[in-house]
Design a protein around this motif. Structure first.
Motif, PDB file in Angstrom:
ATOM      1  N   THR A  72       9.955  -3.278 -11.623  1.00  0.00           N
ATOM      2  CA  THR A  72       9.889  -4.477 -11.106  1.00  0.00           C
ATOM      3  C   THR A  72       9.370  -4.891  -9.643  1.00  0.00           C
ATOM      4  OG1 THR A  72       9.100  -7.287 -11.038  1.00  0.00           O
ATOM      5  CG2 THR A  72      11.574  -6.210 -10.675  1.00  0.00           C
ATOM      6  N   GLU A 110       9.242  -6.504  -5.212  1.00  0.00           N
ATOM      7  CA  GLU A 110       8.916  -7.205  -4.847  1.00  0.00           C
ATOM      8  C   GLU A 110       7.380  -7.875  -4.577  1.00  0.00           C
ATOM      9  OE1 GLU A 110       9.519  -9.269   0.053  1.00  0.00           O
ATOM     10  OE2 GLU A 110      11.004  -8.033  -0.752  1.00  0.00           O
ATOM     11  N   ASN A 111       6.932  -6.623  -4.229  1.00  0.00           N
ATOM     12  CA  ASN A 111       5.506  -6.494  -3.649  1.00  0.00           C
ATOM     13  C   ASN A 111       4.649  -5.274  -4.692  1.00  0.00           C
ATOM     14  OD1 ASN A 111       2.031  -7.131  -3.201  1.00  0.00           O
ATOM     15  ND2 ASN A 111       2.828  -6.846  -1.507  1.00  0.00           N
ATOM     16  N   PRO A 112       4.813  -4.974  -5.591  1.00  0.00           N
ATOM     17  CA  PRO A 112       4.152  -3.727  -6.314  1.00  0.00           C
ATOM     18  C   PRO A 112       3.060  -3.974  -6.612  1.00  0.00           C
ATOM     19  CG  PRO A 112       4.657  -5.119  -8.383  1.00  0.00           C
ATOM     20  CD  PRO A 112       4.661  -6.046  -6.939  1.00  0.00           C
ATOM     21  N   TRP A 113       2.025  -4.952  -6.406  1.00  0.00           N
ATOM     22  CA  TRP A 113       0.615  -5.349  -6.731  1.00  0.00           C
ATOM     23  C   TRP A 113      -0.172  -4.008  -5.742  1.00  0.00           C
ATOM     24  CZ3 TRP A 113      -0.616  -4.249 -11.284  1.00  0.00           C
ATOM     25  CH2 TRP A 113      -0.120  -5.088 -12.369  1.00  0.00           C
ATOM     26  N   LEU A 114      -0.088  -3.980  -4.160  1.00  0.00           N
ATOM     27  CA  LEU A 114      -0.422  -3.739  -3.244  1.00  0.00           C
ATOM     28  C   LEU A 114      -1.066  -2.059  -3.622  1.00  0.00           C
ATOM     29  CD1 LEU A 114      -1.346  -4.166  -0.055  1.00  0.00           C
ATOM     30  CD2 LEU A 114       0.633  -2.586   0.144  1.00  0.00           C
ATOM     31  N   LYS A 122       9.556  -2.646  -0.183  1.00  0.00           N
ATOM     32  CA  LYS A 122       8.702  -3.967  -1.051  1.00  0.00           C
ATOM     33  C   LYS A 122       8.200  -3.488  -2.690  1.00  0.00           C
ATOM     34  CE  LYS A 122       9.821  -6.844   2.904  1.00  0.00           C
ATOM     35  NZ  LYS A 122       8.664  -7.657   3.840  1.00  0.00           N
ATOM     36  N   ALA A 123       7.080  -2.513  -2.207  1.00  0.00           N
ATOM     37  CA  ALA A 123       6.497  -1.864  -3.351  1.00  0.00           C
ATOM     38  C   ALA A 123       6.980  -1.888  -4.287  1.00  0.00           C
ATOM     39  CB  ALA A 123       5.130  -1.503  -2.858  1.00  0.00           C
ATOM     40  N   ASP A 163       7.740   2.321   0.255  1.00  0.00           N
ATOM     41  CA  ASP A 163       7.630   1.256   0.569  1.00  0.00           C
ATOM     42  C   ASP A 163       8.319   0.006  -0.120  1.00  0.00           C
ATOM     43  OD1 ASP A 163       7.110  -1.455   0.945  1.00  0.00           O
ATOM     44  OD2 ASP A 163       5.068  -1.190   1.450  1.00  0.00           O
ATOM     45  N   TRP A 207       3.419   4.754  -1.859  1.00  0.00           N
ATOM     46  CA  TRP A 207       4.122   2.907  -2.849  1.00  0.00           C
ATOM     47  C   TRP A 207       5.255   3.463  -2.791  1.00  0.00           C
ATOM     48  CZ3 TRP A 207       1.826   2.678  -8.555  1.00  0.00           C
ATOM     49  CH2 TRP A 207       2.530   1.165  -8.780  1.00  0.00           C
TER      50      TRP A 207
END
Length: 834
Positions: free
Chosen positions: A687, A689-693, A661-662, A659, A656
């Motif tokens: 925040t 761009e795509n933290p939920w991965l 973006k995450a 990454d 995490w």
């Protein structure tokens, strides 16, 4: 209408000459004005005089202001101008009337036309239709004051050229001026015609392309710092429209702006600005080159000096001090009153009518020769005309435009071109675009389109000053070039604003931004809860160490108890990370380590929960042993789920964080923005761009083991209450699951509310950690400190005899008897179930 002065009076040679019939399309009236104010001031007759003087100098090959005329190529040229003056009326209709009149005046007996070149018009709106018609008829046109970029289109304006650079260069200079002064919010009020619209579009485009500057004011390559532009169009000659334009600025809180209009519109504009309190220390206005310097000064002196004090004028200026040609021209000007030959020549070219013969003012006047101001005659110059009227800057552009037509004609004739029935206007235009000559406006050379190359032009900022007891004056502050930007004439004499200071006023008074910061009291409360948990954990750790040999502590395995405390402390530390923020400073985003929050909480959860999970697994194995056979559970067996869960968490957190973006990063996000682009309310948050991965994977992992742990608790629900530790482990497990199940949806609902979000997260973490510690440790130490021997025996008997497969550590008969009683009870319970 032919010139009254024939060409043979100007040449001494008896050789044949070629006559270039030249139409001087001058701006001497404005048909947009009300009757009685149509004829413009003598400022515009000075412009016409610049053109007439150029015609006379070219025909005489007088190189006093254009040294290139002395070159042998031009000295031997046999081309002469035959000028006729027409009034363009400042509008499209007037220019069409003037063009038709010029064509009619040059109609030959065989039905052909002998109009060879056009000087003008002054305004882009007037030049456009004339340039289209001239392009169709193959007549070269050289304007001295039409700057619209739209006229670069050669598919429409075939033979249109100009001695003044196009607006795209001036608008770039204007944008760089505003950027240099640090402005990011600028207005442009423009006359909605070919000139104003083109200027506005060019300025907006240039402002959008502005780059950021470093501490030394130098542009940073590749950066972007656009200027927001508020536009406000107006109808030229319409006072109500001008007032509306000013009011638009007022409503938008514009304090810095550029007014791109003409003289009368500017006079109305600044008058309305005064009425609305939009002048003075807090405002900075700049006029474009459509407004004459002399008009700004005259209007302020006659009405209110505040109308000019501290304002600027940005223009592509023609004659500039320091150019020897212009300096000589300026010195000679006042002496022209005594030049009878020049005056006679000029008066033979001037006229006494306005462009629109059918205009209401003409009809009302009843004058057969047309209308003109009472007591004046457009064709007569006063005895002190030159002394009373300094040459306007546009006069130098008019002079050089005529010279460009003349020098181009010589090049055309030298190449075999003629001005008879075989005249080729397109070829003449091409010769003009290839010129490079020195004159009143410095070296003049042109683009392929026929427009003056901006690299050969002078872009100057003027500063108006109006002392209380003196007349207004204007001084030139510096020159702009595309290569070097603005360079001050005198660094020790900077621009003076309306405030009398050299510091420019703010472009906008920004409203206070609601930053939604966490209150100090709330953060302090969170910190108190953290240290409260630290204190509770330290107390339980000290008691565990003190009573480490006690049967109750030993039966619960001290290593796992300490692990629970460590996990709770690590998890609680996340509250400290929750309180980090940028303090409202957008530049401090990197000071907040957002990934610290999930890392601390996740690792803390793993330590504390895994220890509980190991314990509940042990209990389930013991009491799931229906045959009551010997069960051996070593500490290594209990560490396996802890290590597995910890490794999974560490791997997911590492991925995490790596990454881009995450990975969570701090960002201050605007929530509410006003019409001027000012942020009224913003929120600082972590925040990505795509933290939920990865976040979802970790949540799913934790939720899964919580559900499984509670399932294990359910399986062990029939464990006797005598085994007290199991009951409280069950309660801790259920508490964890409830807090997660209820807390997550609530956190989602208050995600963008910093106060509520912080309160919820802090509460969840604190209650979870303190709940686990109290449920696990309080019963144990209560039993140790206040429990009876029988109670202690009952709560530890099973644990001691089954946790490691060994017999009771006490060895006494009472303990053995208690164990046997417990076994018998359990056997009975099993029999009842079967």
């Amino acid at each position: 209408m032919r010139s009254l002065l024939t060409i043979h009076l100007l040449v001494t040679s008896a050789a044949a000459v070629q006559m270039n019939n030249l139409a001087l399309m001058m701006r001497l009236s404005d048909l947009r004005n009300q009757p009685g104010a149509i004829v413009l001031s003598d400022v515009w007759r000075t412009v016409a005089m610049g053109a007439i003087l150029a015609v006379k100098d070219f025909n005489a090959r007088d190189a006093r202001y254009t040294p290139s005329l002395a070159d042998s190529d031009y000295a031997s040229c046999d081309v002469q101008f035959n000028p006729t003056m027409y009034d363009s009326g400042s509008v499209a209709k007037g220019s069409i009337l003037a063009y038709r009149a010029a064509r009619a005046d040059n109609l030959e007996g065989d039905g052909s036309y002998s109009l060879h070149s056009i000087l003008g018009c002054a305004r882009s709106d007037a030049s456009k239709p004339m340039a289209i018609l001239g392009g169709i008829d193959g007549i070269p046109q050289m304007s001295y004051w039409s700057t619209s970029d739209a006229m670069e289109d050669k598919s429409i304006y075939t033979n249109f050229g100009r001695s003044i650079p196009p607006d795209s260069a001036t608008t770039k200079a204007a944008a760089e001026l505003m950027s240099k002064l640090g402005y990011t919010y600028v207005g442009v009020s423009y006359v909605d015609d070919a000139y104003g619209s083109s200027w506005k579009d060019g300025f907006v485009r240039a402002c959008s392309e502005m780059t950021c500057k470093d501490a030394d004011g130098q542009p940073i390559a590749g950066s972007s710092c656009p200027i927001q532009v508020i536009t406000s169009g107006l109808i030229g000659g319409n006072q109500d429209s001008v007032k509306q334009s000013v009011n638009i600025f007022k409503a938008a809180n514009v304090k810095v702006g550029i007014v791109v209009t003409f003289d009368d519109d500017w006079n109305w504009w600044i008058e309305e600005a005064v009425a609305n309190g939009m002048i003075g220390d807090d405002y900075f206005w700049v006029v474009g080159d459509g407004v004459m310097t002399a008009n700004v000064i005259e209007n302020a002196n006659n009405n209110d000096k505040r109308m000019a004090n501290g304002i600027g004028r940005l223009s592509a200026i023609g004659g500039l001090e320091g150019n020897p040609n212009f300096d000589k021209f300026l010195t000679d000007w006042a002496a022209f009153d005594s030049d009878a030959d020049l005056k006679t020549y000029a008066e033979s070219v001037f006229f006494d009518y306005v462009a629109d013969a059918g205009h209401a003012a003409n009809l009302a006047s009843g004058a057969a020769g047309g209308w003109h101001p009472e007591g004046t005659d457009m064709s007569v110059l006063g005895s002190t005309f030159f002394a009373d009227n300094a040459p306007d800057d546009v006069a130098t552009y008019a002079y050089d435009a005529v010279m460009a037509l003349g020098l181009g004609s010589c090049k055309y004739a030298a190449a075999g071109g003629t001005f008879d029935g075989n005249f080729d206007g397109n070829a003449l235009f091409q010769k003009i675009t290839q010129l490079n000559f020195n004159s009143l406006t410095n070296n003049a050379f042109f683009l392929a389109s026929g427009s003056r190359d901006p690299a050969s032009a002078n872009f100057v900022l003027e500063n108006f000053s109006c002392p209380a007891s003196e007349s207004c004056t204007s001084r030139k502050m510096g020159k702009w070039t595309a290569a070097n930007g603005f360079v001050d004439n005198d660094p020790d004499a900077p621009f003076i604003y309306a405030s009398g200071l050299t510091t420019p006023p703010a472009d906008v008074v920004k409203p206070e931004e609601m930053l939604n910061l966490l209150s100090d009291g709330l953060i302090t409360t969170g910190q108190f809860l953290v240290f409260l948990n630290y204190g509770i954990a330290a107390t339980f750790a000290a008691l565990t160490f003190k009573y480490q040999k006690h049967r109750v502590v030993r039966s619960s395995q001290p290593m796992f108890l300490i692990m629970v405390l460590v996990g709770c402390c690590v998890s609680t530390s996340a509250i400290l990370a929750f309180g980090e923020n940028d303090g409202g400073d957008y530049s401090k985003a990197d000071d907040v380590n957002c990934m610290l929050q999930p890392t601390l909480y996740s690792l803390g959860f793993t330590f504390s929960f895994a220890a509980l999970f190991a314990k509940i697994t042990r209990i389930a194995k013991i009491f799931g042993n229906k045959r009551l056979s010997k069960v051996t559970i070593t500490w290594i067996d209990m560490m396996k789920p802890i290590v597995a869960l910890l490794l999974l968490d560490v791997v997911l957190l590492a991925l995490w964080s790596s990454d881009e973006k995450a990975a969570l990063k701090w960002e201050r996000v605007p929530k509410t923005v006003d019409s001027q682009g000012n942020v009224l309310e913003s929120v600082g948050m972590c925040t990505a761009e795509n933290p939920w991965l990865y976040g979802a994977l970790i949540l799913a992992l934790h939720f899964s083991v919580l559900v499984y742990g509670n399932y294990m608790c359910y399986k062990s629900r029939n464990v006797g209450t005598t085994f007290a530790e199991g009951k409280y482990v069950f309660m801790a497990m259920v508490s964890n699951l409830q807090i997660m199940a209820l807390g997550l949806p609530m956190l989602i609902m208050v995600y963008d509310n910093p106060t509520s979000n912080y309160f919820m997260r802090t509460g969840i973490v604190f209650m979870n950690d303190v709940g686990v510690m109290l449920l696990i440790f309080v019963p144990k130490f209560y039993l140790i400190l206040f429990g009876s021997a029988a109670a202690i025996q009952g709560s530890t008997a099973t644990s001691n005899n089954t946790s490691s497969g060994q017999t009771s550590d006490g060895g006494d008969n009472q303990e053995m008897q208690a164990l046997m009683d417990e076994i018998e009870r359990l056997k009975q319970e099993l029999a009842d179930k079967e």
